[in-house]
Design an enzyme around this catalytic site. Structure first.
Site, PDB file in Angstrom:
ATOM      1  N   GLU A 166       4.170   4.055  -3.087  1.00 19.59           N
ATOM      2  CA  GLU A 166       2.765   3.773  -3.403  1.00 19.59           C
ATOM      3  C   GLU A 166       1.765   4.394  -2.476  1.00 19.59           C
ATOM      4  OE1 GLU A 166       1.352  -0.510  -2.740  1.00 19.59           O
ATOM      5  OE2 GLU A 166       0.479  -0.283  -4.761  1.00 19.59           O
ATOM      6  N   GLU A 217       0.668 -10.908  -7.763  1.00 22.29           N
ATOM      7  CA  GLU A 217       0.348  -9.526  -8.305  1.00 22.29           C
ATOM      8  C   GLU A 217       0.536  -8.514  -7.426  1.00 22.29           C
ATOM      9  OE1 GLU A 217      -0.492  -9.102 -11.295  1.00 22.29           O
ATOM     10  OE2 GLU A 217      -0.982 -11.381 -11.708  1.00 22.29           O
ATOM     11  N   LYS A 252      -7.889 -16.993   1.208  1.00 18.36           N
ATOM     12  CA  LYS A 252      -7.808 -16.370   2.499  1.00 18.36           C
ATOM     13  C   LYS A 252      -7.903 -14.802   2.315  1.00 18.36           C
ATOM     14  CE  LYS A 252      -4.967 -14.212   4.925  1.00 18.36           C
ATOM     15  NZ  LYS A 252      -5.673 -13.064   5.352  1.00 18.36           N
ATOM     16  N   GLY A 303       4.463 -10.004  -0.368  1.00 15.79           N
ATOM     17  CA  GLY A 303       4.963 -10.929  -1.286  1.00 15.79           C
ATOM     18  C   GLY A 303       5.904 -11.595  -1.214  1.00 15.79           C
ATOM     19  N   GLY A 331      -1.207  -8.198  -3.295  1.00 17.97           N
ATOM     20  CA  GLY A 331      -1.062  -7.560  -2.226  1.00 17.97           C
ATOM     21  C   GLY A 331       0.061  -6.649  -2.330  1.00 17.97           C
ATOM     22  N   SER A 332       0.852  -6.288  -1.223  1.00 20.55           N
ATOM     23  CA  SER A 332       2.077  -5.458  -1.272  1.00 20.55           C
ATOM     24  C   SER A 332       3.172  -6.113  -1.656  1.00 20.55           C
ATOM     25  CB  SER A 332       2.129  -4.901  -0.071  1.00 20.55           C
ATOM     26  OG  SER A 332       2.370  -5.823   1.151  1.00 20.55           O
ATOM     27  N   GLU A 375       6.066  -6.257  -0.206  1.00 19.47           N
ATOM     28  CA  GLU A 375       6.413  -6.753   1.140  1.00 19.47           C
ATOM     29  C   GLU A 375       6.146  -7.905   1.534  1.00 19.47           C
ATOM     30  OE1 GLU A 375       5.733  -3.277   0.471  1.00 19.47           O
ATOM     31  OE2 GLU A 375       8.014  -3.118   0.162  1.00 19.47           O
ATOM     32  N   CYS A 399      -4.728  -0.718  -7.982  1.00 17.72           N
ATOM     33  CA  CYS A 399      -3.728  -1.046  -8.258  1.00 17.72           C
ATOM     34  C   CYS A 399      -3.122  -0.558  -9.419  1.00 17.72           C
ATOM     35  CB  CYS A 399      -3.061  -2.546  -8.204  1.00 17.72           C
ATOM     36  SG  CYS A 399      -4.428  -3.321  -9.363  1.00 17.72           S
TER      37      CYS A 399
HETATM   38  P1  NAD Z   1      -0.989  -6.969   2.249  1.00 10.20           P
HETATM   39  O1  NAD Z   1       0.305  -7.177   1.424  1.00 10.20           O
HETATM   40  O2  NAD Z   1      -0.903  -6.290   3.533  1.00 10.20           O
HETATM   41  O3  NAD Z   1      -1.961  -8.161   2.374  1.00 10.20           O
HETATM   42  C1  NAD Z   1      -2.544  -9.037   1.473  1.00 10.20           C
HETATM   43  C2  NAD Z   1      -2.875 -10.288   2.029  1.00 10.20           C
HETATM   44  O4  NAD Z   1      -1.697 -10.801   2.386  1.00 10.20           O
HETATM   45  C3  NAD Z   1      -3.840 -10.379   3.357  1.00 10.20           C
HETATM   46  O5  NAD Z   1      -4.578 -11.079   2.933  1.00 10.20           O
HETATM   47  C4  NAD Z   1      -2.949 -10.500   4.472  1.00 10.20           C
HETATM   48  O6  NAD Z   1      -3.572 -10.977   5.542  1.00 10.20           O
HETATM   49  C5  NAD Z   1      -1.892 -11.414   3.748  1.00 10.20           C
HETATM   50  N1  NAD Z   1      -0.674 -11.631   4.387  1.00 10.20           N
HETATM   51  C6  NAD Z   1       0.048 -10.690   5.236  1.00 10.20           C
HETATM   52  N2  NAD Z   1       1.129 -11.490   5.829  1.00 10.20           N
HETATM   53  C7  NAD Z   1       1.202 -12.317   5.088  1.00 10.20           C
HETATM   54  C8  NAD Z   1       2.016 -13.561   5.260  1.00 10.20           C
HETATM   55  N3  NAD Z   1       3.436 -13.177   6.252  1.00 10.20           N
HETATM   56  N4  NAD Z   1       1.830 -14.847   4.925  1.00 10.20           N
HETATM   57  C9  NAD Z   1       0.842 -15.062   4.101  1.00 10.20           C
HETATM   58  N5  NAD Z   1      -0.062 -14.054   3.945  1.00 10.20           N
HETATM   59  C10 NAD Z   1       0.100 -12.627   4.436  1.00 10.20           C
HETATM   60  O7  NAD Z   1      -1.928  -6.074   1.364  1.00 10.20           O
HETATM   61  P2  NAD Z   1      -3.031  -5.102   1.567  1.00 10.20           P
HETATM   62  O8  NAD Z   1      -2.482  -3.891   2.112  1.00 10.20           O
HETATM   63  O9  NAD Z   1      -4.170  -5.929   1.864  1.00 10.20           O
HETATM   64  O10 NAD Z   1      -3.267  -4.626  -0.179  1.00 10.20           O
HETATM   65  C11 NAD Z   1      -2.809  -3.441  -0.540  1.00 10.20           C
HETATM   66  C12 NAD Z   1      -1.771  -3.692  -1.639  1.00 10.20           C
HETATM   67  O11 NAD Z   1      -2.300  -4.659  -2.723  1.00 10.20           O
HETATM   68  C13 NAD Z   1      -1.064  -2.634  -2.275  1.00 10.20           C
HETATM   69  O12 NAD Z   1       0.280  -2.576  -2.127  1.00 10.20           O
HETATM   70  C14 NAD Z   1      -1.495  -2.915  -3.741  1.00 10.20           C
HETATM   71  O13 NAD Z   1      -0.792  -2.311  -4.693  1.00 10.20           O
HETATM   72  C15 NAD Z   1      -1.520  -4.122  -3.811  1.00 10.20           C
HETATM   73  N6  NAD Z   1      -2.465  -4.524  -4.989  1.00 10.20           N
HETATM   74  C16 NAD Z   1      -1.754  -5.204  -6.110  1.00 10.20           C
HETATM   75  C17 NAD Z   1      -2.710  -5.345  -7.051  1.00 10.20           C
HETATM   76  C18 NAD Z   1      -2.088  -5.881  -8.488  1.00 10.20           C
HETATM   77  O14 NAD Z   1      -2.852  -6.441  -9.465  1.00 10.20           O
HETATM   78  N7  NAD Z   1      -0.845  -5.960  -8.882  1.00 10.20           N
HETATM   79  C19 NAD Z   1      -3.839  -5.406  -7.106  1.00 10.20           C
HETATM   80  C20 NAD Z   1      -4.656  -5.008  -6.035  1.00 10.20           C
HETATM   81  C21 NAD Z   1      -3.893  -4.551  -4.859  1.00 10.20           C
END
Ligand code: NAD
Length: 476
Positions: free
Chosen positions: A378, A248, A172, A231, A226-227, A229, A282
């Site tokens: 961040e 991640e 997704k 996660g 993703g973030s 939060e 990231c």
């Molecule tokens: P996000 O956490 O808002 O969203 C990530 C994904 O999760 C999206 O596909 C979103 O639709 C989905 N999502 C949201 N709520 C959900 C839920 N309740 N259940 C399941 N899925 C859900 O992140 P973002 O704003 O898209 O990306 C930026 C973040 O990603 C930053 O915090 C960045 O640090 C992080 N990031 C980390 C790495 C790493 O390797 N550590 C790499 C790239 C990005």
């Protein structure tokens, strides 16, 4: 405006509800694509398709799976121009950068095919006439949930190693730029030998379809980027069925510039990373601690670099930095600039926020302090937060004083000091006088709120396998 369908069980399909999402071009704010807004019923269909494909795909000899992975890589290379164009239109990445990202995506499949040949079991010496061994098996059906930053490489980083060792997948993408993920599926779906259902791509809001995927009882493992939060919410969704989760998550990576640092070399690496892809990386620099003896020199060189960056539409040949991904993210980054200035930082360069398109110019904030909001959170944007320190400051404590622990950057000519810092910094990766993320290197960390487990390299590939213990008594 192009309309996309989801890829489930080898077929192109709308959401069961018929609902759609519209994505935007972040440079122009014009509608870019219409994609299905899937819900739990669609997640269920995709998971069942992946489950049905699992015995077929995992049952193939490694050599046969590898052939399919090489075909996928070839298809990505053939379609790289169009894929890169899309990465610019829906994500905002300048064409040249996006093209090399697509080449990197193809490489992930080639590298994973080769690396999968090295995934083996282990024989365990035990007493008595007993043979005991560990065999590696694929985890099963993996649900991948990815963010909006660099979606093409993010998709490849997940799918390539997971498929290589025999898993089937439901991915997704972020609802901000889902068309890129659906186009990726379109490209790789043409690979001869990839069974229907081995790869499924579903699109829709995270809280609905993402949560349904994370909690689905037939999903064996979640791979999330993703973030922090989100996660935490995903871990909660995955808990009732005790899924393996590789996470991640967020970071606020400290950069330690010592008085003996080669500041020219440091700027070439760090300022490039700060502004490349509008700072939406990231692994990039989060907050800079610069020794007072080289502070002015460092800030001046940072400004000089920032002046060389050409901000504009990713389609323009001269553009080296495009927009941020969304109005919401632009507002968030602008908010950090404002809060830093309100708290006493000096705007050394940039700070312009566009009204049309989601642009923020390369920004250098000098004279920041460790306790400022912009230094604690961040930012994930083209904003350098620079803090001066002196001999009396405990730099390691400052660097470690964060809820994150993703990576750290150290610049010093004293390699012994660099190695000693590698022991002391509470992070998953330490870069000394360089930044490199090769296919061979695992990425990710289980430190603090920055994640769980590894991704990439052989160690990352092993995360997509489970070790089964077999114990056979052969004595009379
Ligand atoms: P996000 O956490 O808002 O969203 C990530 C994904 O999760 C999206 O596909 C979103 O639709 C989905 N999502 C949201 N709520 C959900 C839920 N309740 N259940 C399941 N899925 C859900 O992140 P973002 O704003 O898209 O990306 C930026 C973040 O990603 C930053 O915090 C960045 O640090 C992080 N990031 C980390 C790495 C790493 O390797 N550590 C790499 C790239 C990005």
């Amino acid at each position: 405006m192009k309309e996309y369908k989801m890829y489930i069980g080898g077929e192109w399909t709308d959401a069961a509800s018929g609902e759609i999402l519209t994505t935007l071009n972040p440079s122009t704010e014009e509608p870019f694509a219409r994609v299905p807004a899937a819900g739990p019923a669609d997640a269920d269909r995709a998971v069942r398709a992946a489950r049905a494909a699992f015995p077929v795909w995992s049952g193939l000899p490694q050599a046969e799976r590898n052939k399919v992975l090489f075909r996928i890589a070839a298809l990505i290379r053939e379609n790289a121009e169009e894929m890169a164009r899309l990465e610019g239109l829906e994500h905002g990445t300048p064409y040249r950068d996006a093209f090399s990202v697509c080449m990197g995506a193809a490489e992930k499949f080639e590298w994973s095919a080769n690396a999968a040949c090295r995934v083996m079991g282990d024989q365990i010496p035990v007493p008595g006439e007993t043979l005991s061994y560990l065999k590696r098996e694929p985890c099963g059906v993996i649900g991948f949930i990815i963010p909006w930053n660099l979606p093409t490489i993010m998709t490849a980083v997940k799918l390539a190693p997971a498929l290589a060792v025999g898993n089937t997948c439901v991915l997704k993408p972020s609802s901000i730029n889902s068309a890129i993920g659906l186009h990726f599926a379109e490209v790789i779906s043409k690979a001869e030998g990839l069974p229907a259902g081995a790869v499924n791509v579903i699109t829709g809001p995270g809280g609905g379809v993402g949560a349904a995927l994370a909690s689905h009882p037939e999903v064996d493992m979640i791979g999330f980027t993703g973030s922090s939060e989100t996660g935490k919410r995903i871990l909660a969704s995955a808990a009732p069925t005790v899924k393996k989760c590789v996470m991640e998550l967020g970071g606020n990576n400290p950069v330690l510039i010592y008085e003996d640092a080669d500041t020219d070399a440091a700027i070439a690496v760090l300022a490039w990373r700060q502004f490349n892809n509008s700072g939406q990386h990231c692994s990039g620099p989060g907050r800079y601690y610069v020794h007072e003896k080289v502070y002015d020199d460092f800030v001046e060189k940072f400004i000089a670099y920032a002046k060389t960056v050409t901000v504009g539409d990713p389609r323009d040949k001269g553009t080296t930095m495009g927009p941020l991904v969304s109005r919401e993210h632009q507002g968030k980054v602008a908010g950090y600039i404002k809060s830093a200035l309100d708290e006493g930082a000096r705007l050394a360069f940039g700070g312009d926020v566009s009204e049309k398109g989601f642009f923020i110019t390369p920004t250098v904030l000098a004279d920041c302090r460790h306790d400022m909001t912009a230094a604690r959170d961040e930012i994930f944007g083209p904003v350098a937060v620079i803090i001066k320190y002196g001999d009396a400051d405990d730099l390691v404590s400052l660097a470690n004083d964060s809820r994150y622990g993703l990576c750290a950057h150290v610049w010093t000519r004293d390699i012994a000091r660099g190695l000693s810092l590698a022991d002391k910094l509470q992070v998953g990766a330490v870069f000394v006088n360089c930044q490199m993320l090769a296919n061979e290197q695992p990425w990710g960390t289980s430190v603090k709120e920055s994640g769980i487990g590894k991704e990439g390299g052989l160690y990352g590939m092993l995360e997509f396998t489970d070790q089964k213990l077999v114990c056979v008594h052969y004595g009379a």
